[in-house]
Design an enzyme around this catalytic site. Structure first.
Site, mmCIF file in Angstrom:
data_model
loop_
_atom_site.group_PDB
_atom_site.id
_atom_site.type_symbol
_atom_site.label_atom_id
_atom_site.label_comp_id
_atom_site.label_asym_id
_atom_site.label_seq_id
_atom_site.Cartn_x
_atom_site.Cartn_y
_atom_site.Cartn_z
ATOM 1 N N CYS A 54 0.847 -1.197 0.000
ATOM 2 C CA CYS A 54 0.000 0.000 0.000
ATOM 3 C C CYS A 54 0.886 1.252 0.000
ATOM 4 O O CYS A 54 1.992 1.249 0.535
ATOM 5 C CB CYS A 54 -0.907 0.005 1.226
ATOM 6 S SG CYS A 54 -2.083 1.387 1.226
ATOM 7 N N ASP A 56 0.368 3.784 1.686
ATOM 8 C CA ASP A 56 0.275 4.378 3.032
ATOM 9 C C ASP A 56 1.661 4.763 3.572
ATOM 10 O O ASP A 56 2.579 3.936 3.594
ATOM 11 C CB ASP A 56 -0.389 3.359 3.963
ATOM 12 C CG ASP A 56 -0.803 3.988 5.286
ATOM 13 O OD1 ASP A 56 0.067 4.556 5.985
ATOM 14 O OD2 ASP A 56 -1.998 3.905 5.621
ATOM 15 N N ARG A 58 2.753 5.113 6.425
ATOM 16 C CA ARG A 58 3.197 4.436 7.658
ATOM 17 C C ARG A 58 3.759 3.052 7.383
ATOM 18 O O ARG A 58 4.339 2.428 8.272
ATOM 19 C CB ARG A 58 2.019 4.325 8.636
ATOM 20 C CG ARG A 58 1.436 5.676 9.022
ATOM 21 C CD ARG A 58 0.072 5.512 9.648
ATOM 22 N NE ARG A 58 -0.907 4.956 8.710
ATOM 23 C CZ ARG A 58 -2.162 4.654 9.015
ATOM 24 N NH1 ARG A 58 -2.596 4.839 10.248
ATOM 25 N NH2 ARG A 58 -2.980 4.152 8.103
ATOM 26 N N HIS A 110 -2.088 -4.070 5.016
ATOM 27 C CA HIS A 110 -1.869 -3.623 6.402
ATOM 28 C C HIS A 110 -3.197 -3.325 7.062
ATOM 29 O O HIS A 110 -4.129 -2.832 6.419
ATOM 30 C CB HIS A 110 -0.944 -2.397 6.433
ATOM 31 C CG HIS A 110 -1.557 -1.163 5.831
ATOM 32 N ND1 HIS A 110 -2.126 -0.168 6.590
ATOM 33 C CD2 HIS A 110 -1.719 -0.784 4.539
ATOM 34 C CE1 HIS A 110 -2.585 0.781 5.808
ATOM 35 N NE2 HIS A 110 -2.361 0.428 4.550
ATOM 36 N N CYS A 113 -6.037 0.095 6.965
ATOM 37 C CA CYS A 113 -5.797 0.617 5.618
ATOM 38 C C CYS A 113 -6.956 1.528 5.203
ATOM 39 O O CYS A 113 -8.116 1.100 5.194
ATOM 40 C CB CYS A 113 -5.664 -0.549 4.630
ATOM 41 S SG CYS A 113 -5.386 -0.022 2.920
HETATM 42 CO CO CO Z 1 -3.431 1.126 2.988
#
Ligand code: CO
Length: 219
Positions: A54, A56, A58, A110, A113
């Site tokens: 992803c 993302d 993090r 994750h 998400c």
């Molecule tokens: Co995500």
């Protein structure tokens, strides 16, 4: 695998003005340990793993795996999707498997998400709607299992796992993977990263069973 050791970078706030300063410090620390470091990097890449994760911020792909530059070929998009019609991810898989000859293809989802969350809600996300529809397809495929989960957070977490599994299935459907499996036993893995604990989990996708099942239809 190389364990990430440049701690000064990790504690910096990455203000846009500071990035070039950070970069110079990083170059310096690399060269201190190995004066030929960048020369070797420029000689070529031979990663053994293709990681699809992803976008993302993090979920920092290399850092959470303790991988160094050159060790992992990375593709990231919203909610680590592998739609069969997406030329971008399909090009990445083809290049990594056919030319770089990676041995493992990983889909890493994750928990928590945002993409998966958005797909569970009714909100109109504009341009993102067709992308999120791919996750809604996963929900529909596993509707009975998901609806039987009482807690919303548990249902959300399970959808993250099932989404990883279905993206693995999409990868196994591709001709390039089926060929590479026969020729040199390339494997597909499904993982989930737990943002709350930092722990990476292997979902132990039953690759061989999925492959056998799929090859009856998609060979
Ligand atoms: Co995500």
């Amino acid at each position: 695998m190389y364990i990430w050791a440049v701690s000064s970078l990790n504690h910096c706030k990455v203000h846009i003005k500071q990035i070039f300063e950070n970069n110079r410090a990083w170059v310096k620390s690399k060269l201190q340990k190995d004066p030929g470091y960048f020369k070797k990097l420029s000689d070529g890449q031979h990663p053994k793993i293709l990681y699809i994760g992803c976008s993302d911020s993090r979920v920092s792909a290399e850092e959470l795996m303790g991988a160094a530059p050159g060790e992992v070929f990375v593709h990231r998009n919203i909610a680590n999707m592998v739609p069969n019609t997406d030329l971008n991810v399909m090009s990445v898989i083809n290049y990594a498997v056919r030319y770089l000859k990676v041995q493992h293809v990983v889909v890493c989802g994750h928990y928590f998400c945002g993409g998966v969350k958005a797909a569970m809600q009714q909100t109109d996300m504009g341009l993102l709607n067709p992308w999120l529809r791919n996750i809604r397809d996963v929900y529909r495929l596993h509707l009975d299992e998901l609806n039987a989960i009482p807690g919303e957070e548990d249902r959300y977490k399970r959808l993250v796992e099932l989404n990883v599994q279905e993206q693995c299935v999409n990868i196994i459907k591709t001709a390039v993977i089926q060929k590479a499996y026969k020729e040199r036993n390339v494997r597909v893995h499904g993982w989930v990263f737990d943002i709350r604990t930092g722990v990476l989990r292997d979902l132990h996708i039953d690759f061989d069973r999925i492959l056998q099942h799929i090859m009856q239809i998609y060979r």
